[in-house]
Design a protein around this motif. Structure first.
Motif, mmCIF file in Angstrom:
data_model
loop_
_atom_site.group_PDB
_atom_site.id
_atom_site.type_symbol
_atom_site.label_atom_id
_atom_site.label_comp_id
_atom_site.label_asym_id
_atom_site.label_seq_id
_atom_site.Cartn_x
_atom_site.Cartn_y
_atom_site.Cartn_z
ATOM 1 N N GLU A 1 -24.630 -9.619 4.483
ATOM 2 C CA GLU A 1 -23.028 -10.115 4.159
ATOM 3 C C GLU A 1 -22.784 -9.663 2.715
ATOM 4 O OE1 GLU A 1 -22.601 -14.502 5.500
ATOM 5 O OE2 GLU A 1 -24.410 -14.207 4.418
ATOM 6 N N GLY A 2 -23.390 -8.712 2.321
ATOM 7 C CA GLY A 2 -22.977 -8.073 1.029
ATOM 8 C C GLY A 2 -24.102 -8.360 -0.234
ATOM 9 N N ILE A 3 -23.947 -7.785 -1.282
ATOM 10 C CA ILE A 3 -24.984 -8.132 -2.214
ATOM 11 C C ILE A 3 -24.614 -9.277 -3.131
ATOM 12 C CG2 ILE A 3 -23.542 -6.390 -4.184
ATOM 13 C CD1 ILE A 3 -26.574 -5.599 -4.693
ATOM 14 N N ALA B 1 -18.745 -6.113 -7.017
ATOM 15 C CA ALA B 1 -17.858 -6.821 -7.955
ATOM 16 C C ALA B 1 -18.741 -7.974 -8.550
ATOM 17 C CB ALA B 1 -16.552 -7.049 -7.380
ATOM 18 N N SER B 2 -19.700 -8.417 -7.687
ATOM 19 C CA SER B 2 -20.431 -9.716 -8.184
ATOM 20 C C SER B 2 -21.107 -9.590 -9.450
ATOM 21 C CB SER B 2 -21.278 -10.289 -7.272
ATOM 22 O OG SER B 2 -22.218 -9.212 -6.869
ATOM 23 N N ASN B 3 -21.367 -8.458 -9.893
ATOM 24 C CA ASN B 3 -22.063 -8.197 -11.014
ATOM 25 C C ASN B 3 -21.048 -8.480 -12.270
ATOM 26 O OD1 ASN B 3 -24.961 -7.469 -10.964
ATOM 27 N ND2 ASN B 3 -24.243 -5.918 -9.632
ATOM 28 N N ILE B 4 -19.836 -8.123 -11.870
ATOM 29 C CA ILE B 4 -18.836 -8.283 -12.983
ATOM 30 C C ILE B 4 -18.437 -9.886 -12.924
ATOM 31 C CG2 ILE B 4 -16.182 -7.773 -13.355
ATOM 32 C CD1 ILE B 4 -16.477 -5.390 -11.714
ATOM 33 N N GLU B 5 -18.267 -10.427 -11.944
ATOM 34 C CA GLU B 5 -18.051 -11.815 -11.992
ATOM 35 C C GLU B 5 -19.266 -12.722 -12.568
ATOM 36 O OE1 GLU B 5 -17.340 -13.222 -7.965
ATOM 37 O OE2 GLU B 5 -17.327 -15.227 -8.589
ATOM 38 N N VAL B 6 -20.534 -12.118 -12.469
ATOM 39 C CA VAL B 6 -21.291 -13.035 -13.088
ATOM 40 C C VAL B 6 -21.411 -12.938 -14.464
ATOM 41 C CG1 VAL B 6 -24.091 -13.048 -13.240
ATOM 42 C CG2 VAL B 6 -22.877 -12.951 -10.899
ATOM 43 N N ASN B 7 -21.293 -11.687 -14.904
ATOM 44 C CA ASN B 7 -21.062 -11.464 -16.540
ATOM 45 C C ASN B 7 -19.788 -12.324 -17.035
ATOM 46 O OD1 ASN B 7 -22.972 -9.651 -16.257
ATOM 47 N ND2 ASN B 7 -21.615 -7.766 -16.104
ATOM 48 N N TYR B 8 -18.822 -12.142 -16.442
ATOM 49 C CA TYR B 8 -17.422 -13.019 -16.825
ATOM 50 C C TYR B 8 -17.793 -14.521 -16.850
ATOM 51 C CZ TYR B 8 -12.635 -13.844 -16.783
ATOM 52 O OH TYR B 8 -11.277 -14.666 -17.420
ATOM 53 N N CYS C 1 -20.003 0.949 -0.710
ATOM 54 C CA CYS C 1 -18.748 1.580 -0.293
ATOM 55 C C CYS C 1 -17.829 1.682 -1.513
ATOM 56 C CB CYS C 1 -18.216 0.920 0.876
ATOM 57 S SG CYS C 1 -16.629 1.264 1.154
ATOM 58 N N LYS C 2 -17.621 3.032 -1.698
ATOM 59 C CA LYS C 2 -16.802 2.997 -2.915
ATOM 60 C C LYS C 2 -15.275 2.446 -2.943
ATOM 61 C CE LYS C 2 -18.772 7.567 -4.779
ATOM 62 N NZ LYS C 2 -19.247 8.400 -3.920
ATOM 63 N N LEU C 3 -14.583 2.643 -1.805
ATOM 64 C CA LEU C 3 -13.191 2.077 -1.913
ATOM 65 C C LEU C 3 -13.348 0.545 -1.970
ATOM 66 C CD1 LEU C 3 -10.299 2.434 -1.383
ATOM 67 C CD2 LEU C 3 -10.558 2.116 1.159
ATOM 68 N N SER C 4 -14.160 -0.267 -1.010
ATOM 69 C CA SER C 4 -14.237 -1.818 -1.260
ATOM 70 C C SER C 4 -14.619 -1.962 -2.707
ATOM 71 C CB SER C 4 -15.025 -2.341 -0.179
ATOM 72 O OG SER C 4 -16.347 -2.027 -0.176
ATOM 73 N N THR C 5 -15.642 -1.379 -3.075
ATOM 74 C CA THR C 5 -16.067 -1.580 -4.650
ATOM 75 C C THR C 5 -14.921 -1.365 -5.494
ATOM 76 O OG1 THR C 5 -18.128 -0.968 -3.896
ATOM 77 C CG2 THR C 5 -17.761 -1.170 -6.480
ATOM 78 N N ALA D 1 -13.780 -4.546 -7.479
ATOM 79 C CA ALA D 1 -13.808 -4.760 -9.029
ATOM 80 C C ALA D 1 -12.103 -5.024 -9.737
ATOM 81 C CB ALA D 1 -14.252 -3.412 -9.635
ATOM 82 N N ILE D 2 -11.195 -4.412 -8.904
ATOM 83 C CA ILE D 2 -9.713 -4.609 -9.539
ATOM 84 C C ILE D 2 -9.398 -5.833 -9.356
ATOM 85 C CG2 ILE D 2 -7.364 -3.880 -9.094
ATOM 86 C CD1 ILE D 2 -8.183 -1.020 -8.580
#
Ligand SMILES: Nc1nc2c(ncn2[C@@H]2O[C@H](COP(=O)(O)OP(=O)(O)O)[C@@H](O)[C@H]2O)c(=O)[nH]1
Ligand SMILES: [Mg+2]
Length: 232
Positions: free
Chosen positions: A61-63, A177-184, A211-215, A219-220
């Motif tokens: 289900e994703g990272i 993007a979960s890495n960004i989310e956790v940092n925030y 997957c580059k596009l979905s990442t 992230a955006i």
């Protein structure tokens, strides 16, 4: 905590290297029913050493969801003082674990940064991947106000109280993007956030699941979604 999806050729080497550090630790592997048998390998490792545990998730289900399963596991462990999160593909050298723990003396949350003080420390990445990652870090810093040199890094160390708060708040992102989310989230919740410099080694076995596009889209989007999220 190690999330795995098709990491059969990396997992055992990584686990041995972590255990060889001689620290007082346990390892939890979060496997999403990898078709290559990583989950069975993880079970065999767990059967041979009681410091190793496995959380099996039935589908990929994703990272982000895999991380959350790991955070839930750690939040429920009263003997867990710190949680270190790292990739299974040997990109994050376990030798940094003692450095992370040392840095934790003054912080609640510490990341391993590939761009510490503006210097890039990554081996063997294609230029396209470096541009994506570095571009994401610039974007996140510009629009979220996060003052971190590497906001997409997957190498992190948390105090358990931080993990508990993350679990309480949940994670919106499914993917990287979960890495960004956790940092925030950690910043918003007022935790003391630090960084250590790391060298990131591109994987030599198995393949990237990103997957580059979905990442990029994830992230955006997450930076703007988080501006409206209230944290408990
Ligand atoms: N459990 C689980 N682990 C995942 C998933 N996607 C990636 N991973 C793991 O997360 C880590 C980082 O993924 P990787 O493919 O190396 O990403 P990259 O280094 O950014 O190219 C690795 O240990 C992967 O096996 C997923 O959907 N579920
Ligand atoms: Mg990787």
């Amino acid at each position: 905590m190690i999330p795995t999806y098709n990491e059969r050729d990396n997992l055992e080497i990584l686990v041995r290297r972590i255990l060889d550090l001689g620290l007082d630790l346990g390892i939890v592997i979060i496997d999403d029913n990898s078709p290559d048998g990583t989950g069975e390998l993880a079970d065999a490792l767990a059967a041979s050493d009681k410091r190793i545990a496995v959380v099996h998730r039935p589908v990929k289900e994703g990272i982000g969801k895999a991380y959350l399963a790991g955070y839930r596991y750690a939040a429920g462990k009263s003997d867990c003082e710190y949680l270190v999160q790292m990739d299974a593909d040997l990109s994050h050298d376990p030798a940094y674990i003692p450095d992370l723990l040392k840095k934790m003396e003054g912080y609640d949350f510490v990341t391993g940064s590939r761009y510490y003080q503006g210097r890039v420390r990554i081996t063997n990445w294609p230029l396209s991947r470096l541009i994506l990652s570095y571009g994401a870090s610039l974007y996140v810093r510009l629009f979220s106000g996060l003052a971190m040199s590497d906001p997409t890094s997957g190498l992190k160390c948390f105090r358990r109280k931080v993990v508990e708060r993350i679990v309480e708040n949940g994670i919106i992102s499914d993917g990287y993007a979960s890495n960004i989310e956790v940092n925030y989230m950690c910043k918003k919740m007022g935790f003391r956030t630090g960084e250590i410099p790391i060298v990131f080694y591109d994987r030599s076995a198995g393949s990237s699941k990103m997957c580059k596009l979905s990442t990029v889209l994830g992230a955006i989007a997450i930076v703007w979604k988080l501006k409206f999220k209230r944290f408990r």
